[in-house]
Design a protein around this motif. Structure first.
Motif, PDB file in Angstrom:
ATOM      1  N   VAL A 202       0.840  -1.207   0.000  1.00  0.00           N
ATOM      2  CA  VAL A 202       0.000   0.000   0.000  1.00  0.00           C
ATOM      3  C   VAL A 202       0.873   1.254   0.000  1.00  0.00           C
ATOM      4  CG1 VAL A 202      -1.810   1.250   1.218  1.00  0.00           C
ATOM      5  CG2 VAL A 202      -1.852  -1.239   1.177  1.00  0.00           C
ATOM      6  N   LEU A 203       1.987   1.218   0.741  1.00  0.00           N
ATOM      7  CA  LEU A 203       2.874   2.381   0.790  1.00  0.00           C
ATOM      8  C   LEU A 203       3.479   2.673  -0.575  1.00  0.00           C
ATOM      9  CD1 LEU A 203       4.239   4.534   2.529  1.00  0.00           C
ATOM     10  CD2 LEU A 203       6.053   2.900   3.013  1.00  0.00           C
ATOM     11  N   ARG A 204       3.982   1.646  -1.249  1.00  0.00           N
ATOM     12  CA  ARG A 204       4.544   1.852  -2.594  1.00  0.00           C
ATOM     13  C   ARG A 204       3.447   2.256  -3.579  1.00  0.00           C
ATOM     14  NH1 ARG A 204       8.975   0.278  -4.848  1.00  0.00           N
ATOM     15  NH2 ARG A 204       7.960  -0.933  -6.496  1.00  0.00           N
ATOM     16  N   SER A 205       2.245   1.729  -3.360  1.00  0.00           N
ATOM     17  CA  SER A 205       1.132   2.096  -4.224  1.00  0.00           C
ATOM     18  C   SER A 205       0.810   3.582  -4.106  1.00  0.00           C
ATOM     19  CB  SER A 205      -0.091   1.252  -3.852  1.00  0.00           C
ATOM     20  OG  SER A 205      -1.231   1.704  -4.519  1.00  0.00           O
ATOM     21  N   ILE A 206       0.860   4.111  -2.874  1.00  0.00           N
ATOM     22  CA  ILE A 206       0.593   5.537  -2.666  1.00  0.00           C
ATOM     23  C   ILE A 206       1.631   6.379  -3.408  1.00  0.00           C
ATOM     24  CG2 ILE A 206       0.613   7.375  -0.930  1.00  0.00           C
ATOM     25  CD1 ILE A 206      -0.670   5.409   0.994  1.00  0.00           C
ATOM     26  N   GLY A 207       2.897   5.957  -3.333  1.00  0.00           N
ATOM     27  CA  GLY A 207       3.946   6.680  -4.054  1.00  0.00           C
ATOM     28  C   GLY A 207       3.689   6.719  -5.548  1.00  0.00           C
ATOM     29  N   ARG A 208       3.194   5.604  -6.092  1.00  0.00           N
ATOM     30  CA  ARG A 208       2.898   5.559  -7.528  1.00  0.00           C
ATOM     31  C   ARG A 208       1.653   6.362  -7.875  1.00  0.00           C
ATOM     32  NH1 ARG A 208       5.194   1.032 -10.145  1.00  0.00           N
ATOM     33  NH2 ARG A 208       7.277   0.712  -9.257  1.00  0.00           N
TER      34      ARG A 208
ATOM     35  N   SER B  47     -14.722   9.391  -9.079  1.00  0.00           N
ATOM     36  CA  SER B  47     -15.022   9.043  -7.687  1.00  0.00           C
ATOM     37  C   SER B  47     -13.799   8.651  -6.880  1.00  0.00           C
ATOM     38  CB  SER B  47     -16.044   7.899  -7.643  1.00  0.00           C
ATOM     39  OG  SER B  47     -17.214   8.238  -8.350  1.00  0.00           O
ATOM     40  N   SER B  48     -12.779   8.132  -7.542  1.00  0.00           N
ATOM     41  CA  SER B  48     -11.563   7.717  -6.842  1.00  0.00           C
ATOM     42  C   SER B  48     -10.450   7.558  -7.860  1.00  0.00           C
ATOM     43  CB  SER B  48     -11.779   6.403  -6.081  1.00  0.00           C
ATOM     44  OG  SER B  48     -12.072   5.352  -6.983  1.00  0.00           O
ATOM     45  N   LEU B  49      -9.222   7.525  -7.364  1.00  0.00           N
ATOM     46  CA  LEU B  49      -8.076   7.327  -8.236  1.00  0.00           C
ATOM     47  C   LEU B  49      -8.058   5.905  -8.786  1.00  0.00           C
ATOM     48  CD1 LEU B  49      -5.167   9.182  -6.401  1.00  0.00           C
ATOM     49  CD2 LEU B  49      -6.062   9.708  -8.666  1.00  0.00           C
ATOM     50  N   ALA B  50      -7.646   5.766 -10.035  1.00  0.00           N
ATOM     51  CA  ALA B  50      -7.479   4.462 -10.680  1.00  0.00           C
ATOM     52  C   ALA B  50      -8.759   3.638 -10.670  1.00  0.00           C
ATOM     53  CB  ALA B  50      -6.342   3.681 -10.024  1.00  0.00           C
TER      54      ALA B  50
ATOM     55  N   ASP C 232      -4.149  14.102  -2.454  1.00  0.00           N
ATOM     56  CA  ASP C 232      -3.897  13.710  -1.059  1.00  0.00           C
ATOM     57  C   ASP C 232      -5.183  13.222  -0.394  1.00  0.00           C
ATOM     58  OD1 ASP C 232      -1.211  13.953  -0.766  1.00  0.00           O
ATOM     59  OD2 ASP C 232      -1.239  15.965   0.053  1.00  0.00           O
ATOM     60  N   ASN C 233      -6.253  13.972  -0.558  1.00  0.00           N
ATOM     61  CA  ASN C 233      -7.524  13.590   0.049  1.00  0.00           C
ATOM     62  C   ASN C 233      -8.045  12.276  -0.532  1.00  0.00           C
ATOM     63  OD1 ASN C 233      -7.513  15.897   1.619  1.00  0.00           O
ATOM     64  ND2 ASN C 233      -8.730  17.085   0.195  1.00  0.00           N
ATOM     65  N   GLY C 234      -7.802  12.074  -1.834  1.00  0.00           N
ATOM     66  CA  GLY C 234      -8.225  10.833  -2.458  1.00  0.00           C
ATOM     67  C   GLY C 234      -7.473   9.623  -1.932  1.00  0.00           C
ATOM     68  N   LEU C 235      -6.280   9.873  -1.365  1.00  0.00           N
ATOM     69  CA  LEU C 235      -5.451   8.780  -0.835  1.00  0.00           C
ATOM     70  C   LEU C 235      -5.537   8.672   0.687  1.00  0.00           C
ATOM     71  CD1 LEU C 235      -2.251   9.356  -3.011  1.00  0.00           C
ATOM     72  CD2 LEU C 235      -3.942   7.536  -3.270  1.00  0.00           C
ATOM     73  N   PHE C 236      -6.467   9.411   1.300  1.00  0.00           N
ATOM     74  CA  PHE C 236      -6.545   9.429   2.765  1.00  0.00           C
ATOM     75  C   PHE C 236      -6.745   8.027   3.343  1.00  0.00           C
ATOM     76  CE2 PHE C 236      -9.193   9.608   6.608  1.00  0.00           C
ATOM     77  CZ  PHE C 236      -8.339  10.299   7.449  1.00  0.00           C
TER      78      PHE C 236
ATOM     79  N   GLY D 223      -3.047 -10.089  -1.415  1.00  0.00           N
ATOM     80  CA  GLY D 223      -2.679  -9.139  -2.464  1.00  0.00           C
ATOM     81  C   GLY D 223      -3.649  -9.171  -3.635  1.00  0.00           C
ATOM     82  N   ARG D 224      -4.122 -10.365  -3.976  1.00  0.00           N
ATOM     83  CA  ARG D 224      -5.101 -10.455  -5.072  1.00  0.00           C
ATOM     84  C   ARG D 224      -6.409  -9.765  -4.700  1.00  0.00           C
ATOM     85  NH1 ARG D 224      -2.503 -15.504  -6.134  1.00  0.00           N
ATOM     86  NH2 ARG D 224      -3.782 -16.612  -4.608  1.00  0.00           N
ATOM     87  N   LEU D 225      -6.776  -9.845  -3.421  1.00  0.00           N
ATOM     88  CA  LEU D 225      -7.984  -9.160  -2.968  1.00  0.00           C
ATOM     89  C   LEU D 225      -7.806  -7.641  -2.993  1.00  0.00           C
ATOM     90  CD1 LEU D 225      -8.958 -11.406   0.089  1.00  0.00           C
ATOM     91  CD2 LEU D 225      -9.965 -11.431  -2.194  1.00  0.00           C
ATOM     92  N   LEU D 226      -6.557  -7.187  -2.766  1.00  0.00           N
ATOM     93  CA  LEU D 226      -6.276  -5.753  -2.728  1.00  0.00           C
ATOM     94  C   LEU D 226      -5.897  -5.177  -4.080  1.00  0.00           C
ATOM     95  CD1 LEU D 226      -4.104  -5.548   0.534  1.00  0.00           C
ATOM     96  CD2 LEU D 226      -6.488  -4.879   0.272  1.00  0.00           C
ATOM     97  N   SER D 227      -5.809  -6.028  -5.099  1.00  0.00           N
ATOM     98  CA  SER D 227      -5.250  -5.588  -6.386  1.00  0.00           C
ATOM     99  C   SER D 227      -5.981  -4.374  -6.963  1.00  0.00           C
ATOM    100  CB  SER D 227      -5.263  -6.743  -7.388  1.00  0.00           C
ATOM    101  OG  SER D 227      -6.593  -7.218  -7.577  1.00  0.00           O
ATOM    102  N   ARG D 228      -7.296  -4.282  -6.752  1.00  0.00           N
ATOM    103  CA  ARG D 228      -8.058  -3.157  -7.304  1.00  0.00           C
ATOM    104  C   ARG D 228      -7.814  -1.874  -6.521  1.00  0.00           C
ATOM    105  NH1 ARG D 228     -14.155  -4.510  -8.860  1.00  0.00           N
ATOM    106  NH2 ARG D 228     -13.872  -2.400  -9.663  1.00  0.00           N
ATOM    107  N   MET D 229      -7.210  -1.996  -5.338  1.00  0.00           N
ATOM    108  CA  MET D 229      -6.931  -0.813  -4.529  1.00  0.00           C
ATOM    109  C   MET D 229      -5.494  -0.335  -4.688  1.00  0.00           C
ATOM    110  SD  MET D 229      -8.830  -2.116  -1.055  1.00  0.00           S
ATOM    111  CE  MET D 229      -8.258  -0.678  -0.137  1.00  0.00           C
ATOM    112  N   LEU D 230      -4.699  -1.073  -5.467  1.00  0.00           N
ATOM    113  CA  LEU D 230      -3.290  -0.729  -5.634  1.00  0.00           C
ATOM    114  C   LEU D 230      -3.118   0.101  -6.896  1.00  0.00           C
ATOM    115  CD1 LEU D 230      -1.649  -4.160  -4.698  1.00  0.00           C
ATOM    116  CD2 LEU D 230      -2.007  -2.170  -3.220  1.00  0.00           C
TER     117      LEU D 230
END
Length: 404
Positions: free
Chosen positions: A41-47, A206-209, A269-273, A352-359
């Motif tokens: 999630v941290l690396r995803s935020i950076g990207r 509505s949200s990023l990506a 920033d707010n979208g990544l809160f 990770g597969r469950l989180l893939s849409r959030m990365l």
């Protein structure tokens, strides 16, 4: 009888050690899972900051207003929108200005979009779309290009043909042959059909990506709204223009609350809160689990060394070096860590597969994230194993044999 008691005692000790090993491997696996997820999630935020949201965040700022909440009538609200735009557009440092009903990354879809000639096949066959009411100049100010057709102009008035602009997603879904221009649609809450005069690039609403979703834009002059967001595109840092623009708005409508102001960077920033909160929580729980696993690892190895004092004494009496004893204990501890890491790795791939849409911009099996989590865990585990291993290497063989 004595031999039976000793055998029973040895069996109990081995059972305790086996249970402790299983619990420890589980703690290591949980720790590894949490650390990997936090790293992902941290690396995803950076990207995420490099993702193109479909609108230009650089030099962009938005200020929310709600004249209706302040008690403004429709004529007074329209006059407010017009005068604010004229005043702000004349300010030095402003490139363009416009109004829109939706705040970037905060739009919500509306149900009930109708397309002329389309037959609804079932009760569930209802079209859902974002509907954004925008002023002239919106697409230029927000940085959303018009790919085909035209943008809204001052010609689009209440007494002229009702018009709309749709995004590429809606155009592709409903008119895959590329013949959307000139077709007619009806947005939720209206009874008139609007003619499509332009097709805009699909953005994130509505949200990023997010997965691409349909969007319809309608002109402000043809669809009244008592709450709008002022969009600004500036020459320099938009943060420097917020307070001067706020003063201009208050000069036109002193009763209107205008404290919610954001730059393009703050919008992201707010979208990544939520993602940032998830990183914080995962990191805290991951480090807590790592601490518990390290304490458990140290305790089990220290207990194991105390139970194997005679064995270690015999080994050293037969010529085993201190380094060999250290390696023996380290091997015992790190083998448990390796088992835990393997279990945690399998769990991390599944999660990770469950989180893939959030990365954003990385895969759920990102090697760098897994390697970073493994390095932290193995380094801490090695220290936890080394302390009892070094203590075991300092056992005096004669004392160990005599006490054994």
């Amino acid at each position: 009888e004595t031999l039976k008691q000793e055998a029973h005692t040895v069996g109990r000790v081995r059972s305790k050690i086996a249970l402790g090993n299983a619990v420890l491997a589980g703690q290591v696996a949980l720790s590894f899972l949490l650390l990997v997820t936090a790293a992902l999630v941290l690396r995803s935020i950076g990207r995420a900051y490099n993702i193109d949201p479909g609108f230009q965040t650089k030099h962009l700022a938005v200020i929310m207003t709600n004249p209706g909440q302040a008690g403004y009538s429709e004529p007074r609200t329209k006059a407010f929108y017009k005068e604010v735009r004229e005043r702000v557009a004349a300010m030095p440092g402003i490139v363009s200005v416009s109004w829109a009903s939706d705040l970037p990354l905060w739009a919500r879809p509306a149900t009930g979009l109708r397309i002329e000639g389309r037959v609804q096949r079932s009760q569930s066959d209802i079209l859902v779309s974002i509907v954004n009411i925008v002023d002239t100049g919106y697409f230029e100010t927000a940085g959303v290009p018009i790919d085909r057709g035209r943008a809204f102009t001052n010609v689009d008035q209440p007494n002229t043909t009702p018009v709309a602009i749709i995004n590429e997603k809606l155009a592709h879904d409903q008119w895959p042959g590329g013949k959307a221009l000139g077709k007619r649609i009806q947005i939720p809450g209206e009874t008139v059909m609007r003619q499509i005069v332009g097709i805009a690039r699909t953005a994130n609403y509505s949200s990023l990506a997010e997965p691409p979703q349909p969007c319809v834009y309608v002109p402000l002059y043809q669809h009244y709204s008592d709450a709008m967001t002022l969009y600004l595109r500036t020459k320099g840092d938009p943060q420097q223009m917020l307070l001067p623009v706020q003063r201009q708005i208050r000069g036109v409508g002193p009763e209107i609350w205008v404290n919610d102001m954001r730059t393009g960077h703050q919008i992201i920033d707010n979208g990544l809160f939520q993602a940032k909160m998830a990183v914080a929580l995962l990191t805290v729980f991951g480090l807590l689990a790592l601490g518990l696993a390290s304490i458990g690892l140290y305790g089990i190895l220290a207990y194991s060394v105390s139970q194997r004092t005679r064995e270690i004494g015999v080994r050293m009496a037969l010529g085993a070096t201190r380094g060999a004893v250290v390696r023996l204990v380290l091997q015992q501890g790190m083998s448990l860590v390796a088992i835990g890491v393997l279990i945690g790795f399998a769990a991390a791939l599944a999660v990770g597969r469950l989180l893939s849409r959030m990365l954003y911009g990385i895969s759920s099996s990102d090697p760098a994230s897994i390697a970073a989590a493994a390095f932290v865990l193995l380094a801490v585990a090695f220290i936890a194993c080394y302390v009892p291993a070094r203590r075991a290497s300092k056992i005096d063989p004669l004392i160990a044999l005599r006490e054994g």
